[in-house]
Design a protein around this motif. Structure first.
Motif, mmCIF file in Angstrom:
data_model
loop_
_atom_site.group_PDB
_atom_site.id
_atom_site.type_symbol
_atom_site.label_atom_id
_atom_site.label_comp_id
_atom_site.label_asym_id
_atom_site.label_seq_id
_atom_site.Cartn_x
_atom_site.Cartn_y
_atom_site.Cartn_z
ATOM 1 N N VAL A 199 -7.367 -2.476 -6.981
ATOM 2 C CA VAL A 199 -7.436 -3.721 -7.750
ATOM 3 C C VAL A 199 -7.301 -4.922 -6.819
ATOM 4 N N THR A 200 -8.115 -5.955 -7.032
ATOM 5 C CA THR A 200 -7.987 -7.170 -6.211
ATOM 6 C C THR A 200 -6.921 -8.084 -6.845
ATOM 7 N N PRO A 201 -6.413 -9.058 -6.089
ATOM 8 C CA PRO A 201 -5.440 -9.986 -6.685
ATOM 9 C C PRO A 201 -6.020 -10.716 -7.901
ATOM 10 N N TYR A 202 -7.334 -11.039 -7.837
ATOM 11 C CA TYR A 202 -7.960 -11.743 -8.957
ATOM 12 C C TYR A 202 -8.002 -10.853 -10.199
ATOM 13 N N PRO A 238 0.807 -1.224 0.000
ATOM 14 C CA PRO A 238 0.000 0.000 0.000
ATOM 15 C C PRO A 238 0.841 1.274 0.000
ATOM 16 N N GLU A 239 2.026 1.214 0.562
ATOM 17 C CA GLU A 239 2.869 2.414 0.650
ATOM 18 C C GLU A 239 3.332 2.891 -0.725
ATOM 19 N N VAL A 240 3.352 1.985 -1.705
ATOM 20 C CA VAL A 240 3.837 2.338 -3.045
ATOM 21 C C VAL A 240 2.710 2.274 -4.072
ATOM 22 N N GLY A 241 1.806 1.313 -3.907
ATOM 23 C CA GLY A 241 0.700 1.160 -4.853
ATOM 24 C C GLY A 241 1.043 0.165 -5.951
ATOM 25 N N LEU A 242 0.112 0.034 -6.862
ATOM 26 C CA LEU A 242 0.218 -1.009 -7.887
ATOM 27 C C LEU A 242 0.518 -0.404 -9.253
ATOM 28 N N ASP A 243 1.553 -0.927 -9.911
ATOM 29 C CA ASP A 243 1.893 -0.483 -11.260
ATOM 30 C C ASP A 243 1.765 -1.703 -12.180
ATOM 31 N N GLU A 244 0.550 -1.895 -12.729
ATOM 32 C CA GLU A 244 0.278 -3.104 -13.535
ATOM 33 C C GLU A 244 1.199 -3.192 -14.741
ATOM 34 N N VAL A 245 1.467 -2.027 -15.351
ATOM 35 C CA VAL A 245 2.269 -2.027 -16.582
ATOM 36 C C VAL A 245 3.659 -2.578 -16.289
ATOM 37 N N GLY A 295 -4.677 -10.780 -11.677
ATOM 38 C CA GLY A 295 -4.450 -12.027 -12.422
ATOM 39 C C GLY A 295 -5.028 -11.926 -13.836
ATOM 40 N N ASP A 296 -6.237 -11.357 -13.943
ATOM 41 C CA ASP A 296 -6.865 -11.202 -15.269
ATOM 42 C C ASP A 296 -6.059 -10.244 -16.144
ATOM 43 N N ILE A 297 -5.569 -9.153 -15.520
ATOM 44 C CA ILE A 297 -4.782 -8.167 -16.281
ATOM 45 C C ILE A 297 -3.510 -8.836 -16.826
#
Ligand code: F6P
Length: 321
Positions: A227-230, A192-199, A233-235
């Protein structure tokens, strides 16, 4: 001071029993009567209290959970709830209180302290989310549990040439994900401190697949948000065509026998809490910083910012290339 009470509150953590044992044994050794309060602040309001003997805490140092049981209580946070608790403390002649738990428990402790109750907080939570102490009781054990799980999931992930997303606990704090990610050799750690970078995650997966790597481990801290883990996974599947599986470790992380580190930390902090009560130095949270035991005013301890370990985060990323 003649009689003290001890309770555990909020989410339990491995090592809470070792802390209870230390409070009871150190208290009795110091000539005190020690009362065990069942089910946290809820049990305090209801008077669920019994005297602890030396034998009450025999054979528990190695046990997960808490023999005093735990609860989260909304009623205690109300004025009426605190009034009930104060009455019970009077009825049982409790002159001092040791509360073992996390930030919610410590906010309850602060309220009682402001009402004149001598109280000491001992940090018992797997989250390691308290700024005033380097370690909370249970954190070392949960990291070992998660590392063990990563190893098992890695076996099957490799056999099938997949990516595995493993969700770990920690609420708003990424410490469990970070430390177990480094120790478990994860490819990506999402906190959470950094966040999610899907790319970036997808790019990393493609790069490592192109280098011939057959599997990937992604540690996903709960509390990351959008975004959830699921969904992740789809991404990943959509952008990389890599087959992905999700494992939510959940409450498995809160159980189990505490590590030696957690047992020693709990024993030292439990004893320190009793010492402070005996010295009349209450209204404090005990912890450990740079290897030394510390005690902070409850309000100050609660306000100290938890510093995110940027260096470990970067190192995990570098070592996963
Ligand atoms: O605070 C400890 C903790 O285990 C968190 O990591 C988690 O988010 C939460 O408790 C779960 O709480 P509960 O057991 O009430 O579902």
């Amino acid at each position: 001071m003649k009689t003290i009470g001890v309770l555990t509150s909020g989410g339990d953590s491995p090592g809470m029993n070792a802390a209870i044992r230390a409070v009871v044994r150190y208290g009795i050794y110091s000539g005190l009567k020690v009362l065990g309060i069942k089910e946290g602040f809820k049990g305090l309001m209801e008077g669920k209290i019994e005297e602890m003997e030396l034998s009450s805490v025999a054979n528990i140092i190695q046990r997960g959970g808490t023999i005093l049981r735990s609860a989260r209580s909304d009623e205690f946070m109300t004025d009426r709830g605190k009034e009930k608790a104060l009455n019970i403390l009077k009825v049982f002649n409790i002159d001092g209180l040791v509360v073992i738990g996390g930030d919610g428990t410590f906010r309850g402790a602060l309220d009682l302290s402001k009402l004149g109750v001598p109280v000491i907080g001992v940090p018992g939570t797997i989250d390691n989310d308290l700024g005033y102490t380097d370690y909370t009781i249970g954190f070392d054990t949960v990291v070992n549990t998660v590392v063990d799980a990563i190893g098992k999931i890695r076996d099957t992930t490799e056999s099938h040439g997949r990516a595995s997303i493993i969700e770990v606990m920690g609420r708003r704090c990424g410490d469990i994900a970070l430390q177990s990610g480094l120790a478990g050799g994860a490819d990506s750690v999402i906190v959470p401190e950094v966040g999610l970078d899907e790319v970036n995650i997808c790019k990393k997966l493609i790069d490592s697949r192109n280098r011939g790597k057959r599997h990937s481990i992604i540690i996903f801290a709960e509390g990351v948000g959008d975004v959830t883990p699921y969904e992740l996974g789809d991404i990943i599947k959509k952008n990389t065509d890599i087959d992905t599986r999700v494992t939510i470790l959940g409450h498995l992380q809160r159980g189990g026998s505490p590590s030696a580190f957690d047992r020693t930390l709990a024993s030292r902090l439990g004893a320190k809490a009793v010492q402070l009560l005996l010295e009349g130095d209450a209204g404090k949270l005990v912890g450990r910083r740079n290897g030394v035991l510390v005690a902070e005013e409850i309000e100050i301890g609660l306000s100290m910012e938890k510093v995110f370990d940027e260096e470990t985060y970067k190192l995990t990323d570098i070592l996963s290339i």
